[in-house]
Design a protein around this motif. Sequence first.
Motif, PDB file in Angstrom:
ATOM      1  N   LYS A  19       0.837  -1.211   0.000  1.00 49.12           N
ATOM      2  CA  LYS A  19       0.000   0.000   0.000  1.00 49.12           C
ATOM      3  C   LYS A  19       0.870   1.259   0.000  1.00 49.12           C
ATOM      4  O   LYS A  19       0.558   2.239  -0.687  1.00 49.12           O
ATOM      5  CB  LYS A  19      -0.917   0.009   1.218  1.00 49.12           C
ATOM      6  N   GLN A  31       2.258   1.786  -3.415  1.00 55.42           N
ATOM      7  CA  GLN A  31       1.209   2.217  -4.326  1.00 55.42           C
ATOM      8  C   GLN A  31       0.847   3.681  -4.077  1.00 55.42           C
ATOM      9  O   GLN A  31       0.696   4.471  -5.015  1.00 55.42           O
ATOM     10  CB  GLN A  31      -0.021   1.313  -4.152  1.00 55.42           C
ATOM     11  N   ARG A  32       0.737   4.046  -2.820  1.00 56.56           N
ATOM     12  CA  ARG A  32       0.377   5.418  -2.440  1.00 56.56           C
ATOM     13  C   ARG A  32       1.440   6.415  -2.872  1.00 56.56           C
ATOM     14  O   ARG A  32       1.124   7.525  -3.331  1.00 56.56           O
ATOM     15  CB  ARG A  32       0.200   5.475  -0.921  1.00 56.56           C
ATOM     16  N   LEU A  60       5.135   1.785  -6.856  1.00 56.22           N
ATOM     17  CA  LEU A  60       4.763   0.439  -7.292  1.00 56.22           C
ATOM     18  C   LEU A  60       4.881   0.364  -8.819  1.00 56.22           C
ATOM     19  O   LEU A  60       3.910   0.204  -9.546  1.00 56.22           O
ATOM     20  CB  LEU A  60       3.339   0.109  -6.844  1.00 56.22           C
ATOM     21  N   ILE A  87      -4.626  -4.046  -4.635  1.00 56.10           N
ATOM     22  CA  ILE A  87      -3.662  -2.964  -4.452  1.00 56.10           C
ATOM     23  C   ILE A  87      -2.708  -2.886  -5.634  1.00 56.10           C
ATOM     24  O   ILE A  87      -2.275  -1.802  -6.038  1.00 56.10           O
ATOM     25  CB  ILE A  87      -2.866  -3.157  -3.152  1.00 56.10           C
ATOM     26  N   GLY A  88      -2.378  -4.040  -6.204  1.00 54.98           N
ATOM     27  CA  GLY A  88      -1.480  -4.017  -7.350  1.00 54.98           C
ATOM     28  C   GLY A  88      -0.532  -5.187  -7.464  1.00 54.98           C
ATOM     29  O   GLY A  88       0.310  -5.224  -8.372  1.00 54.98           O
ATOM     30  N   ARG A 111     -10.782   2.048 -10.248  1.00 51.11           N
ATOM     31  CA  ARG A 111      -9.953   0.855 -10.453  1.00 51.11           C
ATOM     32  C   ARG A 111     -10.821  -0.363 -10.754  1.00 51.11           C
ATOM     33  O   ARG A 111     -10.527  -1.147 -11.649  1.00 51.11           O
ATOM     34  CB  ARG A 111      -9.092   0.593  -9.211  1.00 51.11           C
TER      35      ARG A 111
END
Length: 247
Positions: free
Chosen positions: A65, A68-69, A73, A95-96, A195
Amino acid sequence: MANILVVDDEMGIRELLSEILGDEGHAITLAENAQQAREARAAGAPDLVLLDIWMPDTDGVTLLKEWQRDGLLTMPVIMMSGHATIDTAVEATRIGALNFLEKPIALQKLLKAVQQGLTRAQEVARAPMAPPRPVAAAAVPVSDNGAGAASVAAAPMFAQAPQQMANGSRLVHAISQGEGTGYTLSFDLPLREARDAFERMYFEHHLGREGGSMTRVAEKTGLERTHLYRKLKQLGVEPGKLAKKGV
């Protein structure tokens, strides 16, 4: 040869993965906790990350996270755990994370997942080099809850400049390379809804393109069949109906 970051608090796992992947010709960086992983990422983006979920300082999902934030990422991440639940695996995927491996990790599953991850990284790296293409067909609108979402373009996707609407909202258009189908996604949706709408279009596109074949879609998207089924169920996508409609 690829640069792979292995993050796991168990020394035995780190050493085993380092030995296996090193024998495959890859350069391995080891981290025993989230802080060391942050430092390794700050030094430069690896080609792939193998990230354990349960760690003492910060768990892998939280670290994912963070990346990603913070816009870090940018590399494929494969999650690992011997105790994670399905919900945890689904959350990491949302999340990815590209994939999820259960411990003990079978050698062939490990090598296959790593190869898929590196292939995906190469595809993403090549995508920006392609010139933008105009939308050849009318865009299909996506509602706030994602209802009526159309199939999504295959990577790489090319976007026009956002279109300013009369009510102040903005829409972005994208098309599938080599195909004439356009899609519209509102920038004013909350991130999670945007998303979900994108992922719904993405999977519907590939399912229609592959005639509903889960095996071929799994290969195209780089997901294992089990995780693909979970993802589709989570998004409310029904492969059988799409295959019949020929989306």
